[in-house]
Enzyme design. Structure first.
Site, mmCIF file in Angstrom:
data_model
loop_
_atom_site.group_PDB
_atom_site.id
_atom_site.type_symbol
_atom_site.label_atom_id
_atom_site.label_comp_id
_atom_site.label_asym_id
_atom_site.label_seq_id
_atom_site.Cartn_x
_atom_site.Cartn_y
_atom_site.Cartn_z
ATOM 1 N N CYS C 147 -3.209 4.824 4.976
ATOM 2 C CA CYS C 147 -2.723 3.477 4.631
ATOM 3 C C CYS C 147 -1.527 3.066 5.472
ATOM 4 O O CYS C 147 -1.480 1.951 6.000
ATOM 5 C CB CYS C 147 -2.389 3.409 3.143
ATOM 6 S SG CYS C 147 -1.306 4.718 2.541
ATOM 7 N N SER C 176 0.274 4.627 -6.270
ATOM 8 C CA SER C 176 -1.158 4.927 -6.256
ATOM 9 C C SER C 176 -1.552 5.748 -5.034
ATOM 10 O O SER C 176 -2.594 6.403 -5.047
ATOM 11 C CB SER C 176 -1.983 3.635 -6.326
ATOM 12 O OG SER C 176 -1.741 2.821 -5.202
#
Lengths: 339, 339, 339, 339
Positions: C147, C176
């Site tokens: 990410c 998360s």
């Protein structure tokens, strides 16, 4: 008991000063000055002081004589009113940005306005006990640094001879740094959960760090989800031959006897590096670092409560130093966990 | 493609309407009306619409002809302007409080002002598809209920014959319910992490629930940490002989075919009862209950996104019904998890 | 309709894949593989999928034939099982770290383990449409990047010829990213409101950015209060002669036709620079920059939802590219505001 | 200086006890008992105590003689070990649920297990100074009530003669109430921003309120976004003839001299009713009410920090009472604002 006044007492820094000074065993708060709230009860604005004080705010022109005046006004107002307050008190501790920089040109560049009392710039002792304790013992004029400047400075000063001439600094801050009169941008619906890069370059506090540490500083400031709390992460290049031990030793020796700076740099555990949330309400600045021997890269990290060690707490520590009191008088709250 | 206007398009409900309508396959947004932002780009105010639309806001007097006008103005403005908008469109869907109550006396009591268009109060069909779907198919005037009123109503209406005449309702809401122009009280530093009982009694939405369900309702409203999200917990007394099965059956039968109401009442699991956070951006109202056979006590719980099923989403569902389109057109986003 | 399987379907990335694929008009989810939850309903773990799917999880050994298999397992499991999945599907899209680095030595350094399928490292096409769209059209093996790597790469690649050879990168991330089985350190009471420097140096994603951009990257990663959301801030030195216009032009030209990258770099407004919170659930990566002409300093900023453009959304975009479908099929949710 | 032991010292209540007792001028912490962390430094688990203490945890079988033992173990462990601790100390203050209910049947119903030391149930004085100050002066066995029980009790007890026999209570709580070993459900990604109705009926604390106030209590408990903090809202029916003045008078007279209960019930202002967040770290329980003369409805509201007045702070107040020390010794922190 000394008599003190807090000017700008309805703001966040003002409220924190009141919390500390109302609870301080050697201090009587004689005046809580606020034009906007004059006549109103202090605990109507600062509800944490319910049952702690019956003070009401008084207007700015209702001046008495004080031992110490704390200025927590908006930037610009302190330099405009400085003569008035020095005329009525033995000591002025300024928490605004007005007297944080020595150089009028640098001031002009960062504050986008001219200084109206440039002759006083050199008179103010920076309110950083870790760097200027001796001068603070006799200081009639003290300028408490910006919250991110304290964090950045304390995480770089001990190693300034071990690093190259440049520091990149990434600062994160809670919303209370914007003050009690922040505008619509700070509405909860906009600010909540944000990662708001509000100053990618040119933040005022970088000039203070540069002044105190003697390196070139570039800084990015981001608002993250928190009300209180500042964290700085500095990227610097160690000089050849400098290793982790040298860095650790420099921090250890420098802060061994400091009551409010702790070295937090662990290889394991849940709170390995400085974490602002466990410092809320305390006067600690936690300082840590990570040294990557592979890449020769050094990162230093600092955390504090912007209203405490980054503002009101630091100011009270300076007062304690000048009065010869124990430095932690009225500043003994250790912070909470979990929180 | 039908032509629609959103009046009050710079607010939170207005922005959510724009998000839904810009993405709606059968709708063309012809006007995004905002006096304050007239001439400015819509995505300057609603940054989630960057790359989705090039619309600019237009002033209120720049009126054209529309198929449907959505009124998302402050309370009071809708009833003042209603003739104007009905004169320029086939359908008006009002999202303000102005036409939510039928009785002018009740209106006066809860809104502390007289109604300026009382003759129209009976003309508006309540925008609650689950109660008034048939009437909504032909409705030229629709009044979308308050966010907490939708939640409370949907969690009580199916069982209204099974319970006593009184309901105590505890409602919790995020900060977006206060709107984009909420004042200083909604500054992040004050509102963050709050449990703010802002309406211990007398909240306007309780009158709506009483109207729709036909019970006496007393309600307490508390702002909790969230931007979006409403949850209601109702305490009611089941009639003698009513047991858990009867309650479950009543909910099941009533909502079996509803596209946007789900029964969530599990004995185990992490999300046993309706939880607003997983509904953000979706049009669902989750409804659940707990029946304590020992004490004969019944608690019903509902959750929704106040800007969606509690506002803009519900309004678009009403539009879909009137136009004979699939009810979930433009409303298919299911919500996120984790979030 | 193509047949797809999601392996590791009970995790956060797995759940996000299911949300996207269940809603994708050209895809049938044939298998949601999870050893831990085999036999349980998918919406018991992913409550946002209630009413969207009746799928149950199936065990890993219950293998069928698929068009595409998505691997969202823990790191290490993908390379161990890769032969099995390539044997049962036309395309494998891996979302773990196993095939993100080409060089086994670099892999060994960052992952602290040997690679068990080194012969395949060169076969995987990096799942970055903005850099490798043509190769992705025919790719049977795709490795979706980390990410923070996506954010960092997209904020540096267009200007890689305009900057010096070093980038300091500061990354912030929501919780998360640690996954659904994160341990006690991620308890709410510890992680809430944190600014946790969890990787001051040596984060795996820095090796990916270095690979894709061709500069030396040092990165610090900090967990801040958010569930979803990644933001990267890169400090780089522009080459002599490079000014703001050149940088803006480079970003503009590069991303003009990209469906999921937007340039956000405004001098005023509330959302001047990329802000993760308004991207939750969307597939956008917003990219911005600030050029300080005084100091010759360049800062680039990127934001995305780590489960979307930083994971599942990016993977579905890669699938769309390979199948020749519109790139935004199933990915049209624009994000919410306020939120 | 008295010698105290904290059993269960690694938990959240245990850590708060250590914070208070380490800073208490008349107390020496002789033992911080934790089986799990025996031998480890206390500040490794409670990082806010860095520089405040060098204590290490000791195992449970390493028993000495103490003046006071605080039991902060999991429920069930206190009654199992009670003989052992009474044998080694003059006073035991139990903070678990084991001795909070007098009636073994009620205990059985709410705790779903038999009591193993029923003969002692009547020996424990409830640790509620506002109700039992005189008994606490000589109490060798004290049972500190549950956090929500304290809030509910203090908001109802003064008016128990003015209201009908039933109270509906809505309680909201932060995540620290679940303890340091809460499982996966309390992962940040799940618990963050939640409004989790975890006990729609049957919460244990309702039995305590019923016992202390003498009314039937039904209670719903919801976890909201906060780490610390409990708020209760009670819906009761005033008896005929009871008006706002009577209620205000009852609260005023009852709490006039209480050091840690404040009446907060204002018609205007930002913090009109009890708000937990400004009480974090303080020992206050703020109590307020709203009386709706139209509907004859009375709502009472209370707020506290669950680890302080709802746990450790209350326990220390009980110790101070027994020792004849000022009640606020070691408990003077007023709370923060903003926060």
């Amino acid at each position: 008991m000394i008599r003190v006044a807090v000017v700008g007492a309805a703001g966040f820094i003002g409220g924190e000063l009141l919390r500390l000074l109302v609870g301080h065993p050697e201090v009587e708060v004689t005046a809580a000055v606020s034009s906007r709230f004059a006549g109103k009860r202090v605990d109507g604005v600062h509800p944490n002081l319910r049952s702690a004080t019956d003070l009401t705010f008084c207007p700015a022109d209702d001046v008495d004589e004080y031992d110490t005046v704390f200025l927590a006004t908006p930037h610009g107002a302190a330099m405009a009113q400085i003569e008035r307050w020095t005329g009525h008190s033995k000591q002025v501790i300024d928490l605004t940005g007005d007297f944080r920089l020595e150089d009028t040109e640098v001031f002009q560049r960062y504050y986008r306005s001219s200084h109206v009392a440039p002759h006083l710039l050199g008179e103010f002792v920076p309110g950083i006990p870790e760097l200027h304790r001796e001068r603070l013992r006799g200081a009639d004029l003290v300028s408490v640094p910006g919250c991110m400047a304290v964090a950045g400075t304390l995480s770089l000063h001990p190693i300034r001879d071990l690093i190259g001439p440049e520091a990149h600094l990434d600062a994160r801050t809670g919303s209370s740094g914007s003050g009690a009169t922040a505008g619509e941008d700070n509405l909860h619906a906009f600010r909540s959960g944000a990662m708001r890069v509000f100053a990618p370059t040119g933040h005022r506090h970088e000039a203070e760090i540069a002044r105190h540490v003697g390196v070139r500083v570039t800084m990015t400031a981001t608002g993250v989800e928190a009300v209180r709390g500042v964290q700085t992460v500095c990227h610097v290049t160690p000089k050849p031959g400098v290793d982790e031990k040298a860095v650790r030793r420099a921090f250890r020796e420098r802060y061994r006897d400091e009551p409010f700076v702790r070295l937090v740099a662990q290889h394991r555990g849940r709170y390995r590096y400085p974490e602002p949330k466990i410092l809320s309400g305390s006067n600690f600045c936690d300082v840590g670092f990570a040294f990557d021997e592979d890449t020769g890269r050094l990162t230093t990290i600092a955390a504090l409560d912007n209203l405490m060690k980054g503002g009101a707490g630091n100011a009270v520590q300076c007062l304690n130093i000048r009065m010869g009191w124990p430095e932690n008088l009225g500043l003994s709250f250790p912070g909470l966990h979990p929180v």
